[in-house]
Enzyme design. Structure first.
Site, PDB file in Angstrom:
ATOM      1  N   CYS A 168      38.604  38.325   6.759  1.00  0.00           N
ATOM      2  CA  CYS A 168      38.805  36.898   6.984  1.00  0.00           C
ATOM      3  C   CYS A 168      38.773  36.498   8.450  1.00  0.00           C
ATOM      4  O   CYS A 168      38.936  35.330   8.777  1.00  0.00           O
ATOM      5  CB  CYS A 168      40.106  36.469   6.327  1.00  0.00           C
ATOM      6  SG  CYS A 168      40.098  36.899   4.582  1.00  0.00           S
ATOM      7  N   HIS A 309      45.357  30.052  11.123  1.00  0.00           N
ATOM      8  CA  HIS A 309      44.801  30.827  10.017  1.00  0.00           C
ATOM      9  C   HIS A 309      45.378  30.248   8.729  1.00  0.00           C
ATOM     10  O   HIS A 309      44.654  30.037   7.766  1.00  0.00           O
ATOM     11  CB  HIS A 309      45.148  32.307  10.193  1.00  0.00           C
ATOM     12  CG  HIS A 309      44.506  33.179   9.182  1.00  0.00           C
ATOM     13  ND1 HIS A 309      43.140  33.237   9.011  1.00  0.00           N
ATOM     14  CD2 HIS A 309      45.023  34.024   8.246  1.00  0.00           C
ATOM     15  CE1 HIS A 309      42.851  34.080   8.031  1.00  0.00           C
ATOM     16  NE2 HIS A 309      43.972  34.560   7.540  1.00  0.00           N
ATOM     17  N   GLU A 319      52.872  33.374  11.288  1.00  0.00           N
ATOM     18  CA  GLU A 319      51.913  32.927  12.312  1.00  0.00           C
ATOM     19  C   GLU A 319      52.529  31.822  13.170  1.00  0.00           C
ATOM     20  O   GLU A 319      52.384  31.833  14.398  1.00  0.00           O
ATOM     21  CB  GLU A 319      50.621  32.412  11.652  1.00  0.00           C
ATOM     22  CG  GLU A 319      49.610  31.885  12.675  1.00  0.00           C
ATOM     23  CD  GLU A 319      48.401  31.190  12.049  1.00  0.00           C
ATOM     24  OE1 GLU A 319      48.417  30.937  10.828  1.00  0.00           O
ATOM     25  OE2 GLU A 319      47.445  30.898  12.804  1.00  0.00           O
ATOM     26  N   LYS A 337      42.487  24.858   5.847  1.00  0.00           N
ATOM     27  CA  LYS A 337      42.353  25.529   4.541  1.00  0.00           C
ATOM     28  C   LYS A 337      43.047  24.721   3.440  1.00  0.00           C
ATOM     29  O   LYS A 337      42.783  24.912   2.262  1.00  0.00           O
ATOM     30  CB  LYS A 337      42.946  26.944   4.599  1.00  0.00           C
ATOM     31  CG  LYS A 337      42.099  27.909   5.439  1.00  0.00           C
ATOM     32  CD  LYS A 337      42.612  29.332   5.380  1.00  0.00           C
ATOM     33  CE  LYS A 337      41.755  30.283   6.194  1.00  0.00           C
ATOM     34  NZ  LYS A 337      42.060  30.275   7.639  1.00  0.00           N
ATOM     35  N   HIS A 342      40.033  28.799   1.475  1.00  0.00           N
ATOM     36  CA  HIS A 342      39.830  29.917   2.403  1.00  0.00           C
ATOM     37  C   HIS A 342      38.410  30.455   2.227  1.00  0.00           C
ATOM     38  O   HIS A 342      38.092  31.052   1.199  1.00  0.00           O
ATOM     39  CB  HIS A 342      40.872  30.996   2.119  1.00  0.00           C
ATOM     40  CG  HIS A 342      40.918  32.083   3.140  1.00  0.00           C
ATOM     41  ND1 HIS A 342      40.013  32.173   4.180  1.00  0.00           N
ATOM     42  CD2 HIS A 342      41.769  33.133   3.294  1.00  0.00           C
ATOM     43  CE1 HIS A 342      40.305  33.237   4.918  1.00  0.00           C
ATOM     44  NE2 HIS A 342      41.358  33.836   4.404  1.00  0.00           N
ATOM     45  N   PHE A 400      42.311  41.223   6.347  1.00  0.00           N
ATOM     46  CA  PHE A 400      42.791  42.448   5.706  1.00  0.00           C
ATOM     47  C   PHE A 400      42.421  43.640   6.588  1.00  0.00           C
ATOM     48  O   PHE A 400      41.376  43.658   7.232  1.00  0.00           O
ATOM     49  CB  PHE A 400      42.129  42.622   4.331  1.00  0.00           C
ATOM     50  CG  PHE A 400      42.772  41.824   3.218  1.00  0.00           C
ATOM     51  CD1 PHE A 400      43.782  40.906   3.454  1.00  0.00           C
ATOM     52  CD2 PHE A 400      42.351  41.996   1.896  1.00  0.00           C
ATOM     53  CE1 PHE A 400      44.370  40.178   2.414  1.00  0.00           C
ATOM     54  CE2 PHE A 400      42.925  41.275   0.846  1.00  0.00           C
ATOM     55  CZ  PHE A 400      43.930  40.367   1.106  1.00  0.00           C
TER      56      PHE A 400
END
Lengths: 412, 77
Positions: A168, A309, A319, A337, A342, A400
């Site tokens: 991502c 994010h 975050e 998002k 996403h 990830f």
């Protein structure tokens, strides 16, 4: 090091085809989420996603990109990437450079997963009909670097041809790495970004198994992506592509190109922690942001807007804490998002483009569905766009495997 | 034109995106109709599917023109 600026932008998003149409819907607070139409998803834990519209206002027209024969030979992520690149090059006025210009133009468009659908379909085909029925276009239609390959072939670009794969954070890494190639004089122009088409049975089932997707809001999919909200329950999958044309500053000036923004900072880090989760303090994110700021030569307090994010998972507040440690709390931050879902490997590129639009328009897009937010002084743009005078924007992307990228963009 | 020739022509037009009148008996897939090596693999697969036959790899290599394809298929039937 040579300066790098953005001179072209293109995207295919769940809100619309094209940067302008997407942006208008984004700041209006529209959602791209809905019940999945590409296939029957009724047996899956998640039945909704943010699909690129193929019909209606602002629809994406695949025929305008490739004829049906060629389209059958590529996975949709390639189609989206090629379309976004076409728009970005048109915007940059770099569709027909000289032979020397083509030698100095490269492509770096990545994807998180690439041709997942093609691989799944071909696996079923082998099982049912045997290996002799496998298309000769299966491999070149599924490989991640074939967006870059197709764009290079289509436009005759003979510079570096490369592809990033960092889940991502792919889109952000692609823009940052491509900017470095220009800064180090490997190219004068780079077409950079990310593309993804993960909305399929195998894609949804796979992310469901990771417990990463929202599952609770089948009755009202547009309310499912709710970054920072107390009732968030996972991300909503999106698809599409974002591509920018990056260019060496003097090169852009000399040809009279419109300069949208400057890429002044790029930072990378690894968590060395877990395959899908960030550490509780997300010090990896903090280090990526600090590295990007160091490149930009500014302190965190100078950042006016952060495109988070912010996936609508538990990690959102982790975050936020990291951002506050780096930039303080006198800033505007939103998660787009909430509107487009996403886009995985395309997310970082699409969100960098939103940052550029924010710098140029003075409008920070809203965080939809944020009703019960965390205790913070940061303006999270809850349910409405926020106006301001933004000189610097920061875009975060985490993937990830514990991979982090931050970009700092400056209004020019 | 034989039934086989008609069906072969239709497949070639569809897969290679070429004008029907270019698909003559003598036309070479690669030299005249713009196919590359991957296109020819796909064409052979389409012939196999359409006519319910198997075209082994060494035989496929001898099929260079539209006429070669029609001839091979008629022999198999």
């Amino acid at each position: 090091m040579r300066r790098v600026v953005v001179t072209g932008m293109g995207m295919v998003s769940p809100l619309a085809s094209g940067v302008g149409a997407t942006w208008d819907r984004l700041v209006e607070g529209r959602s791209g989420a809905g019940t999945i139409t590409r296939f029957d998803a009724s047996h899956l834990a998640t039945t909704y996603a943010c699909e690129v519209p193929f019909e209606g206002e602002g629809a994406f027209d695949p025929d305008a990109v490739m004829d049906p024969k060629d389209r059958r030979r590529v996975d949709d992520f390639i189609l989206y990437g090629v379309a976004a690149a076409d728009e970005a090059l048109e915007d940059a006025g770099w569709t027909d450079p000289s032979d020397e210009g083509k030698l100095r133009t490269g492509v770096m468009i990545g994807s998180g997963i690439g041709g997942l659908n093609s691989i799944a379909d071909t696996a079923v085909l082998i099982k049912e009909k045997g290996p002799r029925r496998v298309s000769p276009f299966f491999i070149p239609g599924a490989l991640i670097n074939l967006v870059s390959g197709q764009v290079g072939i289509r436009h005759g670009f003979k510079g570096p041809n490369h592809a990033v794969v960092t889940a991502c954070s792919t889109g952000a890494h692609a823009i940052g790495d491509a900017a470095r190639l220009i800064a180090l004089d490997d190219a004068d122009v780079m077409v950079a970004g990310g593309a993804e088409s993960p909305i399929s049975e195998i894609g949804i089932a796979g992310f469901n198994a990771c417990k990463a997707l929202s599952t609770k809001r089948g009755d009202a999919p547009e309310t499912a992506s709710r970054p920072w909200d107390a009732d968030r329950d996972g991300f909503v999958m999106g698809e599409g592509a974002g591509v920018v044309v990056l260019e060496e500053y003097e090169h852009a000036k000399a040809r009279g190109a419109t300069i949208h923004a400057e890429v002044v900072g790029y930072g990378l880090s690894g968590d060395a922690y877990h395959i899908t989760a960030p550490p509780p303090d997300h010090e990896g994110a903090e280090r990526a942001m600090r590295a990007a700021l160091k490149r930009a030569g500014i302190s965190g307090e100078r950042i006016g807007y952060v495109n988070a994010h912010g996936t609508s998972t538990m990690a959102d507040t982790i975050e936020l804490d990291a951002v506050e440690r780096v930039c303080g709390s006198d800033l505007v931050m939103s998660s787009t998002k909430s509107s487009i879902g996403h886009l995985l490997g395309a997310a970082g590129a699409v969100e960098a483009i939103f940052c550029v639009r924010t710098l140029r328009t003075g409008i920070a897009p809203p965080t939809l569905n944020l009703e019960n937010g965390p205790d913070t002084k940061v303006n999270l743009c809850a349910r409405r766009a926020v106006e301001g005078d933004f000189e610097y924007a920061l875009s975060n992307s985490f993937g990830f495997g514990g991979t982090n990228a931050s970009l700092v963009l400056k209004r020019v | 034109m034989s039934d086989t020739a008609e069906r072969v022509k239709k497949i070639v037009v569809e897969h290679l995106n070429v004008e029907e009148d270019k698909v003559t008996k003598e036309a070479s897939f690669i030299d005249d109709l713009g196919a590359d090596s991957l296109d020819t693999v796909e064409l052979v697969m389409a012939f196999e599917e359409e006519f319910g036959i198997e075209i082994p790899d060494d035989a496929a290599e001898t099929i260079q023109t539209v006429g070669d394809a029609v001839g091979f298929i008629d022999k198999q039937k």
